[in-house]
Design a protein around this motif. Structure first.
Motif, PDB file in Angstrom:
ATOM      1  N   SER A 143     -32.014  53.393  14.337  1.00  0.00           N
ATOM      2  CA  SER A 143     -32.605  53.875  15.582  1.00  0.00           C
ATOM      3  C   SER A 143     -33.626  54.979  15.316  1.00  0.00           C
ATOM      4  O   SER A 143     -34.627  55.104  16.038  1.00  0.00           O
ATOM      5  CB  SER A 143     -31.523  54.391  16.535  1.00  0.00           C
ATOM      6  N   VAL A 144     -33.396  55.774  14.269  1.00  0.00           N
ATOM      7  CA  VAL A 144     -34.353  56.824  13.904  1.00  0.00           C
ATOM      8  C   VAL A 144     -35.640  56.201  13.378  1.00  0.00           C
ATOM      9  O   VAL A 144     -36.748  56.635  13.716  1.00  0.00           O
ATOM     10  CB  VAL A 144     -33.739  57.778  12.857  1.00  0.00           C
ATOM     11  N   VAL A 148     -39.319  56.880  15.294  1.00  0.00           N
ATOM     12  CA  VAL A 148     -40.518  57.379  14.614  1.00  0.00           C
ATOM     13  C   VAL A 148     -41.655  56.367  14.740  1.00  0.00           C
ATOM     14  O   VAL A 148     -42.807  56.732  14.983  1.00  0.00           O
ATOM     15  CB  VAL A 148     -40.223  57.692  13.135  1.00  0.00           C
ATOM     16  N   MET A 149     -41.322  55.094  14.606  1.00  0.00           N
ATOM     17  CA  MET A 149     -42.338  54.053  14.736  1.00  0.00           C
ATOM     18  C   MET A 149     -42.896  53.997  16.157  1.00  0.00           C
ATOM     19  O   MET A 149     -44.094  53.773  16.349  1.00  0.00           O
ATOM     20  CB  MET A 149     -41.748  52.701  14.339  1.00  0.00           C
ATOM     21  N   GLU A 150     -42.048  54.212  17.155  1.00  0.00           N
ATOM     22  CA  GLU A 150     -42.501  54.206  18.549  1.00  0.00           C
ATOM     23  C   GLU A 150     -43.560  55.279  18.779  1.00  0.00           C
ATOM     24  O   GLU A 150     -44.588  55.036  19.410  1.00  0.00           O
ATOM     25  CB  GLU A 150     -41.317  54.427  19.510  1.00  0.00           C
ATOM     26  N   THR A 151     -43.307  56.489  18.279  1.00  0.00           N
ATOM     27  CA  THR A 151     -44.235  57.605  18.496  1.00  0.00           C
ATOM     28  C   THR A 151     -45.489  57.479  17.651  1.00  0.00           C
ATOM     29  O   THR A 151     -46.609  57.659  18.152  1.00  0.00           O
ATOM     30  CB  THR A 151     -43.537  58.942  18.187  1.00  0.00           C
ATOM     31  N   TYR A 189     -37.905  60.179   0.521  1.00  0.00           N
ATOM     32  CA  TYR A 189     -37.332  60.897   1.657  1.00  0.00           C
ATOM     33  C   TYR A 189     -38.286  61.046   2.829  1.00  0.00           C
ATOM     34  O   TYR A 189     -38.154  61.962   3.634  1.00  0.00           O
ATOM     35  CB  TYR A 189     -36.798  62.266   1.200  1.00  0.00           C
ATOM     36  N   ARG A 190     -39.246  60.136   2.918  1.00  0.00           N
ATOM     37  CA  ARG A 190     -40.195  60.123   4.045  1.00  0.00           C
ATOM     38  C   ARG A 190     -40.344  58.704   4.589  1.00  0.00           C
ATOM     39  O   ARG A 190     -41.370  58.362   5.166  1.00  0.00           O
ATOM     40  CB  ARG A 190     -41.566  60.635   3.607  1.00  0.00           C
ATOM     41  N   SER A 191     -39.363  57.850   4.407  1.00  0.00           N
ATOM     42  CA  SER A 191     -39.514  56.418   4.674  1.00  0.00           C
ATOM     43  C   SER A 191     -40.040  56.111   6.071  1.00  0.00           C
ATOM     44  O   SER A 191     -41.010  55.368   6.232  1.00  0.00           O
ATOM     45  CB  SER A 191     -38.178  55.691   4.456  1.00  0.00           C
ATOM     46  N   ALA A 192     -39.411  56.668   7.104  1.00  0.00           N
ATOM     47  CA  ALA A 192     -39.816  56.355   8.479  1.00  0.00           C
ATOM     48  C   ALA A 192     -41.241  56.814   8.740  1.00  0.00           C
ATOM     49  O   ALA A 192     -42.043  56.100   9.352  1.00  0.00           O
ATOM     50  CB  ALA A 192     -38.858  57.002   9.474  1.00  0.00           C
ATOM     51  N   TYR A 193     -41.568  58.016   8.286  1.00  0.00           N
ATOM     52  CA  TYR A 193     -42.900  58.575   8.514  1.00  0.00           C
ATOM     53  C   TYR A 193     -43.963  57.787   7.748  1.00  0.00           C
ATOM     54  O   TYR A 193     -44.974  57.369   8.313  1.00  0.00           O
ATOM     55  CB  TYR A 193     -42.926  60.043   8.087  1.00  0.00           C
ATOM     56  N   ALA A 194     -43.720  57.561   6.450  1.00  0.00           N
ATOM     57  CA  ALA A 194     -44.689  56.833   5.629  1.00  0.00           C
ATOM     58  C   ALA A 194     -44.887  55.407   6.143  1.00  0.00           C
ATOM     59  O   ALA A 194     -46.016  54.902   6.187  1.00  0.00           O
ATOM     60  CB  ALA A 194     -44.236  56.811   4.170  1.00  0.00           C
ATOM     61  N   ALA A 195     -43.808  54.774   6.558  1.00  0.00           N
ATOM     62  CA  ALA A 195     -43.905  53.406   7.075  1.00  0.00           C
ATOM     63  C   ALA A 195     -44.756  53.363   8.338  1.00  0.00           C
ATOM     64  O   ALA A 195     -45.604  52.474   8.510  1.00  0.00           O
ATOM     65  CB  ALA A 195     -42.514  52.847   7.356  1.00  0.00           C
ATOM     66  N   SER A 196     -44.535  54.334   9.238  1.00  0.00           N
ATOM     67  CA  SER A 196     -45.312  54.355  10.486  1.00  0.00           C
ATOM     68  C   SER A 196     -46.785  54.607  10.219  1.00  0.00           C
ATOM     69  O   SER A 196     -47.652  54.041  10.891  1.00  0.00           O
ATOM     70  CB  SER A 196     -44.753  55.432  11.423  1.00  0.00           C
ATOM     71  N   LYS A 197     -47.091  55.438   9.220  1.00  0.00           N
ATOM     72  CA  LYS A 197     -48.485  55.745   8.915  1.00  0.00           C
ATOM     73  C   LYS A 197     -49.158  54.606   8.137  1.00  0.00           C
ATOM     74  O   LYS A 197     -50.357  54.368   8.293  1.00  0.00           O
ATOM     75  CB  LYS A 197     -48.582  57.057   8.127  1.00  0.00           C
ATOM     76  N   HIS A 198     -48.392  53.903   7.308  1.00  0.00           N
ATOM     77  CA  HIS A 198     -48.941  52.707   6.657  1.00  0.00           C
ATOM     78  C   HIS A 198     -49.302  51.654   7.707  1.00  0.00           C
ATOM     79  O   HIS A 198     -50.359  51.012   7.635  1.00  0.00           O
ATOM     80  CB  HIS A 198     -47.927  52.130   5.665  1.00  0.00           C
ATOM     81  N   ASN A 233     -40.303  70.334  13.375  1.00  0.00           N
ATOM     82  CA  ASN A 233     -39.935  69.410  14.450  1.00  0.00           C
ATOM     83  C   ASN A 233     -39.574  68.011  13.952  1.00  0.00           C
ATOM     84  O   ASN A 233     -39.299  67.122  14.764  1.00  0.00           O
ATOM     85  CB  ASN A 233     -41.076  69.308  15.453  1.00  0.00           C
ATOM     86  N   ALA A 234     -39.595  67.819  12.644  1.00  0.00           N
ATOM     87  CA  ALA A 234     -39.272  66.507  12.088  1.00  0.00           C
ATOM     88  C   ALA A 234     -37.832  66.115  12.411  1.00  0.00           C
ATOM     89  O   ALA A 234     -36.954  66.979  12.570  1.00  0.00           O
ATOM     90  CB  ALA A 234     -39.479  66.511  10.574  1.00  0.00           C
ATOM     91  N   VAL A 235     -37.589  64.811  12.490  1.00  0.00           N
ATOM     92  CA  VAL A 235     -36.229  64.329  12.709  1.00  0.00           C
ATOM     93  C   VAL A 235     -35.588  63.986  11.365  1.00  0.00           C
ATOM     94  O   VAL A 235     -36.279  63.664  10.393  1.00  0.00           O
ATOM     95  CB  VAL A 235     -36.200  63.091  13.637  1.00  0.00           C
ATOM     96  N   THR A 236     -34.266  64.032  11.330  1.00  0.00           N
ATOM     97  CA  THR A 236     -33.518  63.678  10.125  1.00  0.00           C
ATOM     98  C   THR A 236     -32.854  62.321  10.333  1.00  0.00           C
ATOM     99  O   THR A 236     -33.047  61.667  11.357  1.00  0.00           O
ATOM    100  CB  THR A 236     -32.462  64.743   9.811  1.00  0.00           C
ATOM    101  N   GLY A 237     -32.058  61.914   9.373  1.00  0.00           N
ATOM    102  CA  GLY A 237     -31.458  60.585   9.403  1.00  0.00           C
ATOM    103  C   GLY A 237     -30.558  60.315  10.596  1.00  0.00           C
ATOM    104  O   GLY A 237     -30.413  59.165  11.022  1.00  0.00           O
ATOM    105  N   ASP A 238     -29.954  61.364  11.165  1.00  0.00           N
ATOM    106  CA  ASP A 238     -29.087  61.171  12.327  1.00  0.00           C
ATOM    107  C   ASP A 238     -29.799  61.486  13.639  1.00  0.00           C
ATOM    108  O   ASP A 238     -29.174  61.512  14.702  1.00  0.00           O
ATOM    109  CB  ASP A 238     -27.817  62.018  12.203  1.00  0.00           C
TER     110      ASP A 238
END
Length: 311
Positions: A143-144, A148-151, A189-198, A233-238
């Motif tokens: 869900s995290v 991140v992908m939504e935003t 340790y940046r998977s969600a962020y890097a994926a959204s930016k890719h 303001n970054a989110v973590t795994g939970d």
């Protein structure tokens, strides 16, 4: 063959290189298009880079539409901009504000309608709003990853596609997206962020090719670390807030300097701009030219960190 190259082809090659070099120099020296009176939409305008972009474009005479989730904070930015231009002779315009949550894509269509009502058109859309992430993939809920992908991805895509038809009808406009160096390289340790930016990089690269025929440029700007509250303001795994100002963020680019580079890129209609130091920039090329070495370095970095913490 040697005679041809020595006596005939070599001068032609040198002349061609000279022409290319001269062209590049002229491109760098050109002032670029004016943004005076242009309608500029900025998402995430209440703080950080978005707020600094608002300052820079306001001072340049643009008509701003500031977007964000907090009406009070947006209004505070409007007041600050109005006060800053009170004693200047250059013509400025009082910004409009549109409040909405970019992550809630079902509200973006309505927000786009409100944006267009402000001035009847959009000349420049700056997709700036975003959220960062710090986490171990093994401990990160799916869900995290989605949030991140939504935003960072679906939100800018939805807003761009909602405003794009009005630009196409006029054969005029400019789409800008603030991506990241992590849209070109991925670090541990940046998977969600890097994926959204890719994903963002890929989408807007496609968009650039598809709408070039309408005279609408697309600019992707990929900064490195900027001194904002992005890591705090970054989110973590939970899904909880990271709450730490990373050392790399604290020593990053001044957001005012990045905002000025954004204005410069808009004026020059640049296609792809990387704003980072020597090491991140070298890493971008290393990922393409020597991927095996890049992957080895990233694996070593992951082992040293072992958990998401200050780089």
């Amino acid at each position: 063959m040697e005679r041809v190259m020595g006596g005939g082809m070599l001068p032609v090659v040198l002349t061609s290189l000279g022409v290319v070099l001269l062209y590049r120099i002229l491109v760098r020296l050109r002032k670029g298009a004016s943004v005076q009176g242009a309608v500029v939409v900025i998402t995430g305008a209440s703080s950080g880079l978005g707020k600094e972009c608002a300052r820079v474009f306001h001072a340049a005479g643009a008509r701003l539409v500031l977007c964000g989730r907090d009406a009070a904070r947006l209004q505070q930015v409007v007041q600050e901009l109005t006060a800053s231009s009170a004693n200047t002779q250059k013509q400025t315009h009082t910004p409009c504000t549109v409040v909405f949550d970019l992550a809630k894509t079902d509200t973006v269509e309505r927000a786009a309608e409100e944006i267009l009502k402000c001035y009847g058109q959009v000349d420049i859309l700056i997709n700036n709003a975003g959220i960062s992430y710090r986490g171990n993939i093994l401990e990160t809920h799916i869900s995290v990853q989605r949030d991140v992908m939504e935003t960072n991805y679906f939100g800018p895509v939805a807003l761009t596609q909602a405003l794009l038809p009005s630009m196409v009808r006029r054969c005029s406009g400019h789409i800008v997206v603030i991506s990241s160096v992590q849209g070109k390289i991925a670090i541990p340790y940046r998977s969600a962020y890097a994926a959204s930016k890719h994903a963002t990089q890929a989408y807007f690269d496609c968009l650039r090719a598809e709408i070039e025929r309408y005279g609408i440029p697309v600019t992707v700007i990929s900064p490195g670390y900027i001194r904002t509250n992005l890591s705090v303001n970054a989110v973590t795994g939970d899904g909880s807030k990271y709450g730490v100002l990373d050392r790399t963020t604290a020593t990053g680019w001044d957001p005012r300097d990045v905002a000025r580079e954004v204005l410069k890129a808009v004026r020059q209609r640049s296609k792809d701009v990387v704003l980072a130091g020597p090491l991140p920039t070298a890493a971008v090329y290393l990922r393409t030219l020597w991927p095996a070495l890049f992957f080895k370095l990233m694996s070593s970095r992951a082992r040293k960190e072992q958990k998401p913490k200050d780089e």
